[in-house]
Design a protein around this motif. Sequence first.
Motif, PDB file in Angstrom:
ATOM      1  N   THR A 195       0.045  17.925 -13.560  1.00  0.00           N
ATOM      2  CA  THR A 195       0.164  18.067 -12.114  1.00  0.00           C
ATOM      3  C   THR A 195       0.625  16.740 -11.531  1.00  0.00           C
ATOM      4  N   PHE A 196       1.623  16.789 -10.650  1.00  0.00           N
ATOM      5  CA  PHE A 196       2.113  15.589  -9.983  1.00  0.00           C
ATOM      6  C   PHE A 196       1.466  15.487  -8.609  1.00  0.00           C
ATOM      7  N   VAL A 197       0.904  14.320  -8.305  1.00  0.00           N
ATOM      8  CA  VAL A 197       0.255  14.082  -7.018  1.00  0.00           C
ATOM      9  C   VAL A 197       1.249  13.350  -6.116  1.00  0.00           C
ATOM     10  N   LEU A 198       1.616  13.978  -4.996  1.00  0.00           N
ATOM     11  CA  LEU A 198       2.602  13.443  -4.074  1.00  0.00           C
ATOM     12  C   LEU A 198       1.932  13.091  -2.747  1.00  0.00           C
ATOM     13  N   THR A 199       2.270  11.940  -2.198  1.00  0.00           N
ATOM     14  CA  THR A 199       1.738  11.517  -0.910  1.00  0.00           C
ATOM     15  C   THR A 199       2.881  11.278   0.067  1.00  0.00           C
ATOM     16  N   GLY A 200       2.760  11.843   1.278  1.00  0.00           N
ATOM     17  CA  GLY A 200       3.763  11.687   2.313  1.00  0.00           C
ATOM     18  C   GLY A 200       3.118  11.561   3.678  1.00  0.00           C
ATOM     19  N   GLY A 248      -1.048  -1.850  -5.967  1.00  0.00           N
ATOM     20  CA  GLY A 248      -2.020  -1.754  -7.052  1.00  0.00           C
ATOM     21  C   GLY A 248      -2.561  -0.357  -7.262  1.00  0.00           C
ATOM     22  N   ASP A 249      -2.629   0.449  -6.193  1.00  0.00           N
ATOM     23  CA  ASP A 249      -3.184   1.806  -6.308  1.00  0.00           C
ATOM     24  C   ASP A 249      -2.313   2.724  -7.153  1.00  0.00           C
ATOM     25  N   LEU A 250      -1.089   2.312  -7.449  1.00  0.00           N
ATOM     26  CA  LEU A 250      -0.199   3.141  -8.263  1.00  0.00           C
ATOM     27  C   LEU A 250      -0.299   2.807  -9.747  1.00  0.00           C
ATOM     28  N   LYS A 251      -1.242   1.931 -10.104  1.00  0.00           N
ATOM     29  CA  LYS A 251      -1.366   1.508 -11.495  1.00  0.00           C
ATOM     30  C   LYS A 251      -2.702   1.959 -12.070  1.00  0.00           C
ATOM     31  N   GLU A 304       8.213  11.341   0.536  1.00  0.00           N
ATOM     32  CA  GLU A 304       7.017  11.410  -0.297  1.00  0.00           C
ATOM     33  C   GLU A 304       7.146  10.468  -1.487  1.00  0.00           C
ATOM     34  N   LEU A 305       6.000   9.985  -1.954  1.00  0.00           N
ATOM     35  CA  LEU A 305       5.915   9.199  -3.184  1.00  0.00           C
ATOM     36  C   LEU A 305       5.124   9.972  -4.226  1.00  0.00           C
ATOM     37  N   LEU A 306       5.577   9.916  -5.460  1.00  0.00           N
ATOM     38  CA  LEU A 306       4.745  10.331  -6.578  1.00  0.00           C
ATOM     39  C   LEU A 306       3.732   9.220  -6.827  1.00  0.00           C
ATOM     40  N   VAL A 307       2.447   9.523  -6.688  1.00  0.00           N
ATOM     41  CA  VAL A 307       1.435   8.470  -6.811  1.00  0.00           C
ATOM     42  C   VAL A 307       0.648   8.549  -8.118  1.00  0.00           C
ATOM     43  N   ALA A 308       0.544   9.747  -8.703  1.00  0.00           N
ATOM     44  CA  ALA A 308      -0.235   9.885  -9.938  1.00  0.00           C
ATOM     45  C   ALA A 308       0.153  11.157 -10.667  1.00  0.00           C
ATOM     46  N   ILE A 309      -0.217  11.187 -11.935  1.00  0.00           N
ATOM     47  CA  ILE A 309       0.009  12.342 -12.800  1.00  0.00           C
ATOM     48  C   ILE A 309      -1.314  12.689 -13.461  1.00  0.00           C
ATOM     49  N   ARG A 310      -1.691  13.970 -13.422  1.00  0.00           N
ATOM     50  CA  ARG A 310      -2.939  14.432 -14.038  1.00  0.00           C
ATOM     51  C   ARG A 310      -2.650  15.546 -15.030  1.00  0.00           C
ATOM     52  N   SER A 316       0.842  -1.193   0.000  1.00  0.00           N
ATOM     53  CA  SER A 316       0.000   0.000   0.000  1.00  0.00           C
ATOM     54  C   SER A 316       0.878   1.243   0.000  1.00  0.00           C
ATOM     55  N   VAL A 317       0.301   2.351  -0.439  1.00  0.00           N
ATOM     56  CA  VAL A 317       1.023   3.625  -0.434  1.00  0.00           C
ATOM     57  C   VAL A 317       1.374   4.022   0.992  1.00  0.00           C
ATOM     58  N   ASP A 318       0.429   3.844   1.926  1.00  0.00           N
ATOM     59  CA  ASP A 318       0.686   4.217   3.319  1.00  0.00           C
ATOM     60  C   ASP A 318       1.880   3.450   3.889  1.00  0.00           C
TER      61      ASP A 318
END
Length: 284
Positions: free
Chosen positions: A135-140, A58-61, A165-171, A13-15
Motif C-alpha cells: 500500500t502506498f501512503v500519499l499525503t496532499g 526526516g519523516d520520510l526516512k 501529493e507526495l508518496l510518504v511511505a510504503i506498507r 517537513s512533509v507539510d
Amino acid sequence: MIPGNFHYHRPESVDDAVAILAKYGDEARAVAGGHSLIPMMKLRMADLAHVVDLQAIGDLKGITVDSSTVTIGAMVTQHELIASEPLAQAAPIIREASLQIADPQVRYVGTIGGNVANGDPGNDMPALMQCLDATFVLTGPNGTRDVAAREFYEAAYFTAREDDELLVAIRFPATQGGYAYEKQKRKIGDYATAAAAVLIEKDGSSCSAASVAMTNLSDVPVYCQGAIDALIGSTLDASALDAAVAAMQEAIDPQADNRGPVEFKRHVAGIMLRRAIERAASRA
C-alpha cells in the motif's frame, strides 16, 4: 546538456513540501534521489520552474517492522534496503531485488519512493510492490490516503498520485515461504529486459499461496492473477509451470525497442518466470 533555469526548494517537513507543490502546481516537481528527474531535465524533456528536494525531510526516512507489517519511508535508499537485517528477515525478496538495481553508487542515493512513484515501467520496485500487495501512503493538501500498489499504475509515467501529493511511505505484510526475483538485463546496472517477482507458500508438497508480478513487459507493472491461479493447488510440477507461463504471456504486452523484438522479450519473460517459480518453491 544543462537544464533550464529553475527555483530550488529544500523543505524540512512533509507539510511544507506539499504546500510548495500545491502553490506551483504542474510547474513544480519533487525530487528524491534524482536519477529519473535530473536526466529528463538535462535533456530538456522536463521543463520545470520549481524543484522540491526531499532530502531534508526526516519523516520520510526509516524502516519499521512491527509485528507482521513492514513500513518503509519514501526516502529510504536502495542501499539501506539492502543493509537492513529486520527487513531482510521480514521480506528477503526486497534485498534480492535491490541488489540487482543499477550499481552501488546509484543505490547509495536512489530511493524506494522515487523508484515506485514516477511510474517508469522499467523500474524494478513497482512490480515487486504489487507482488508484495503493498500500500502506498500519499499525503496532499486534503490529507493522507492509501492506494494499493496494484491500483496505482495507470500508464507509463501516469499514476494515481496527484501532482500536489507526495508518496510518504510504503506498507506491506511480512512475507512467509519462498521468494525470488529473477531479472535479465543487457549489462550491469541496466533496466530489465524482463524480470519476475514470485512468492510461494506450500502446504506439504502443494502450493497453498502465491504471488506473481512482472517488470518492463507492459507500460505498467503486470500483476499476473492467471499465473497465480495456475500455481495454487498444484504441486508446482512442470504442467503447473507451463500453465503459469502461458497465463503470464496473456497478461503482458511487450514492445520492441533496443532491448529486443517482442518475440525475444516474451521468450525471456517465460524463462525468468519459470526460474523465479522454481527458486521460490525451493525456498518455501
